[in-house]
Design an enzyme around this catalytic site. Structure first.
Site, PDB file in Angstrom:
ATOM      1  CG  ASP A   1      42.547  38.198  41.913  1.00 49.00           C
ATOM      2  OD1 ASP A   1      41.319  38.438  41.969  1.00 49.00           O
ATOM      3  OD2 ASP A   1      43.216  37.985  42.940  1.00 49.00           O
TER       4      ASP A   1
HETATM    5  C1  BGC Z   1      40.768  38.405  45.252  1.00 46.82           C
HETATM    6  C2  BGC Z   1      40.252  37.072  44.769  1.00 46.82           C
HETATM    7  C3  BGC Z   1      38.750  37.134  44.615  1.00 46.82           C
HETATM    8  C4  BGC Z   1      38.407  38.263  43.658  1.00 46.82           C
HETATM    9  C5  BGC Z   1      36.936  38.384  43.334  1.00 46.82           C
HETATM   10  C6  BGC Z   1      40.245  39.573  44.438  1.00 46.82           C
HETATM   11  O1  BGC Z   1      40.542  40.777  45.046  1.00 46.82           O
HETATM   12  O2  BGC Z   1      42.188  38.392  45.229  1.00 46.82           O
HETATM   13  O3  BGC Z   1      40.622  36.069  45.662  1.00 46.82           O
HETATM   14  O4  BGC Z   1      38.265  35.908  44.162  1.00 46.82           O
HETATM   15  O5  BGC Z   1      38.849  39.469  44.225  1.00 46.82           O
HETATM   16  O6  BGC Z   1      36.202  38.877  44.377  1.00 46.82           O
END
Ligand code: BGC
Length: 711
Positions: free
Chosen positions: A265
């Site tokens: 993530d």
């Molecule tokens: C979130 C994810 C997301 C990623 C990309 C993160 O902060 O937890 O769910 O896909 O950002 O934008």
């Protein structure tokens, strides 16, 4: 498993080239001649041109023109001509926005989820997006957590079937085919259980609970051939989830046989240092790689630190090769080596995004997500000749599209009613500011109540600002803001039926207003077609069919409150001091999982349960005793009465959604197999244990008919 083409490609790549494929950067690097104004983890890093031109993927670039340019510029400079993988957060629609996922869960209809995913995939693919970071399948029990908006709720079975529908909708039969994109399931694992509902907070649970409740939906995605898995920000058993070899190596890869790629993530490698798990970037990179993370999102540690670590270390070189093969394989599966632009097309994009057909689909899905919570004296549906008073911050608002939408502007309720020539009067409709901006309430001029005095019915449009839902939007108080509650109380003086429309992305605490109103419609954040969908339900152009995918608490102090809990040794079967109870509140939620009213009235009778060979067969009669044709979601739950470990008091095992004509009766049948009755025993073996089972069939998790059988 891997083609000669990519094996050969791998053999030509240097270590730096490989680490590039394992890195994701923002699109700005590629469409602005590398003059990027960077913040966050990239701020102080100097990337060489070579490094940038070896990077394997980018995120959140949304238009065909931009994506075609980025890919073109990139391929001109890149050494091995390996196309960029373009990923994005397409969570509940790309340009045509569908309801938030919690609301989609309330449709209890996997076809609705699939329609959303298919439409989103088509709109994404023509805009040059190859992969979406969806579905988010984290099981949720705490409405204080803002990200409940992104989940389909508290039930492992419902979450699993919805997850499969989403993956199938995005990916189709073959991700290479026109209009399909790859899907990335997230956030592995158990991100939906942060302590206190505070985002990113500690998760701590037993392995049995993890396996029986939290893992099934991720596993369902793996079985549906999801192409990617994203790590979670939380720790699991004291180890950051993305570095957790038990989750990733033992369960995901070995037990489940997942062959796809894993992505971290957003900048999650950095967080291992903040958690106090990794000393520095090198340790962070090592830990993630050892746990099998193939792509690092938005932090540069693979690219910057791995070179030194791996240079003379066979173990890491091997892990890197495995990761790169997975990344290249995904690109090959998408057909990018033959056509790096895939379906990106500026002309087609114009006719596809928000096309009439897509908007119609969004409307048909959105109306299925609305849940009728209360309807005293059948004040709903309304008659189109009525004079309708509209008030509250969401009466005229277009900001009801929901979190994680990169398009703004839904059709507001007032516009939709105007378009249908409904006689409306609007008052007290200032928009609600955002708690993110430290605005906790809305200014309401209560003297405007009198404007509504000649109306036949009042629609109080209240809820929460969409900025205060989703990621980083936890709330300790889940009541409506004080002024919204006060406005509702003020409406009583009009002596007109008051219908509350709740524009929220989480279950709110409704006890403070429930006795002051006649009806409550949970309308969530429904996306682009919000106003039209609500209008259809208000005027019975669509008979509400939504059912709650998450329990609504009586008060925040009850949280977590969910239907599939374990029994205590002292359940509240009698009122006495030493039972498991609250002195000042019932144990049960205000509205249970599976609950939702209709303009029809459904009555259940004749539950027949029998064991036939190795399975349990159940049938029930469901009668629509009203004058309205309607959709009923018949829910089949079980209780495993005694087992080698304590089992939940109720578990959803099957649903059957049926349309029943006015004044008619149908029979609904279910079959429950031994496979469906399995659970993890104390040794974490997935087993069926014979014994007695309650079979409960009914309207929701607290209203059902019950029979007991032995299997
Ligand atoms: C979130 C994810 C997301 C990623 C990309 C993160 O902060 O937890 O769910 O896909 O950002 O934008």
């Amino acid at each position: 498993m891997y083609s000669d083409r990519i094996k050969e490609l791998l053999s030509k790549m240097t270590l730096e080239d490989k680490l590039g494929q394992m890195t994701l950067l923002v699109p700005d690097f590629f469409d602005k001649e590398n003059n990027v104004d960077l913040t966050g983890p990239f701020a102080n890093l100097e990337f060489s041109e070579e490094e940038i031109n070896s990077v394997g993927s980018i995120l959140n670039s949304f238009s065909a023109e931009k994506n075609i340019n980025i890919q073109k510029n990139y391929l001109e400079k890149s050494k091995h001509k390996i196309p960029l993988l373009i990923m994005a957060d397409i969570i509940h629609g790309k340009s045509t926005i569908f309801p938030i996922n919690l609301a989609l869960g309330c449709s209890f209809n996997t076809e609705a989820m699939k329609t959303m995913a298919k439409t989103a995939a088509l709109e994404s693919s023509v805009s040059g997006i190859h992969l979406t970071y969806a579905p988010m399948v984290d099981l949720v029990r705490d409405p204080r957590w803002g990200r409940v908006a992104e989940s389909t709720g508290e039930d492992p079975y419902l979450n699993s079937i919805m997850a499969v529908a989403a993956v199938e909708g995005y990916q189709g039969k073959d991700i290479k085919e026109y209009g399909n994109i790859a899907s990335c399931c997230k956030h592995f694992a158990s991100y939906g259980a942060p302590e206190g509902g505070r985002d990113y907070n500690t998760v701590d649970m037993s392995e049995g609970v993890l396996r029986d409740f939290y893992l099934p939906a991720y596993k369902a995605c793996v079985d549906a051939d999801v192409k990617m898995m994203m790590t979670a920000f939380n720790i699991f058993d004291r180890i950051p989830s993305g570095a957790n070899t038990f989750l990733y190596n033992d369960i995901l890869r070995k037990e489940w046989g997942f062959k796809g790629s894993v992505i971290s993530d957003y900048a999650a490698l950095d967080e291992t240092m903040v958690h106090g798990f990794a000393k520095d970037a090198k340790e962070a990179a090592k830990a993630y790689l050892e746990a099998g993370c193939d792509i690092e999102m938005m932090s540069p540690h693979y690219l910057k630190s791995m070179k030194d670590i791996a240079a003379n270390d066979e173990k890491y070189l091997k892990l890197i090769d495995e990761s790169v093969l997975k990344v290249l394989h995904l690109k090959e599966e998408l057909g990018l080596f033959d056509n790096p632009y895939k379906d990106a097309n500026i002309e087609i994009e114009k006719n596809t995004l928000k096309s009439k057909e897509n908007l119609q689909k969004a409307l048909e899905v959105a109306r299925q997500c609305i849940v009728l919570l209360q309807n005293n004296n059948n004040v709903l549906p309304l008659n189109p000749n009525m004079k309708v008073g509209l008030c509250g911050p969401f009466a005229t608002s277009e900001d009801v599209i929901g979190t994680w939408a990169f398009e703004k502007g839904a059709i507001s309720l007032s516009d939709s009613l105007k378009n249908s020539n409904i006689d409306i009067t609007v008052a007290m409709n200032n928009e609600l500011g955002s708690m993110q901006e430290k605005i906790f309430d809305v200014d309401i001029d209560y003297s405007e109540v009198s404007k509504l005095k000649d109306c036949d019915v009042i629609l109080a449009c209240v809820g929460e600002n969409q900025e205060d839902t989703g990621e980083g939007a936890s709330r300790a108080n889940i009541r409506l803001s004080a002024n919204q509650e006060a406005m509702i109380k003020n409406l009583k003086q009009l002596n007109k039926p008051v219908i509350v429309l709740l524009f929220s992305a989480r279950p709110l605490e409704l006890n403070p207003i429930i006795n002051d109103v006649d009806a409550i419609l949970q309308v969530w954040h429904l996306g682009t077609e919000s106003g039209n969908a609500i209008k259809q339900v208000l005027f019975n152009e669509y008979n509400p069919s939504g059912r709650l995918s998450m329990s609504f608490p009586q008060t925040v102090g009850q949280i977590p409150v969910y239907y599939n809990h374990y029994n205590t040794g002292r359940p509240r079967t009698i009122e006495m001091r030493y039972v498991s109870r609250y002195l000042d509140c019932p144990n049960e939620p205000l509205y249970p999982f599976g609950y939702g009213l209709s303009y029809s009235n459904f009555e259940y009778s004749n539950l027949n349960v029998a064991v036939v060979g190795e399975t349990i067969k159940a049938s029930v009669k469901v009668k629509n005793t009203s004058e309205h044709k309607g959709i009923e979601t018949v829910q089949c739950y079980i209780r495993d009465i005694k087992a080698s470990v304590v089992r939940p008091v109720l578990e959803l095992k099957a649903i059957e959604q049926v349309s029943i004509e006015a004044n008619s009766e149908i029979t609904v049948e279910f079959e429950i197999t031994k496979e469906m009755l399995k659970f993890h025993n104390a040794k974490m073996e997935y087993v069926f244990e014979s014994g007695e089972f309650d079979i409960c069939v009914g309207k929701n998790s607290s209203e059902y008919l019950k029979e007991t059988v032995s299997l």
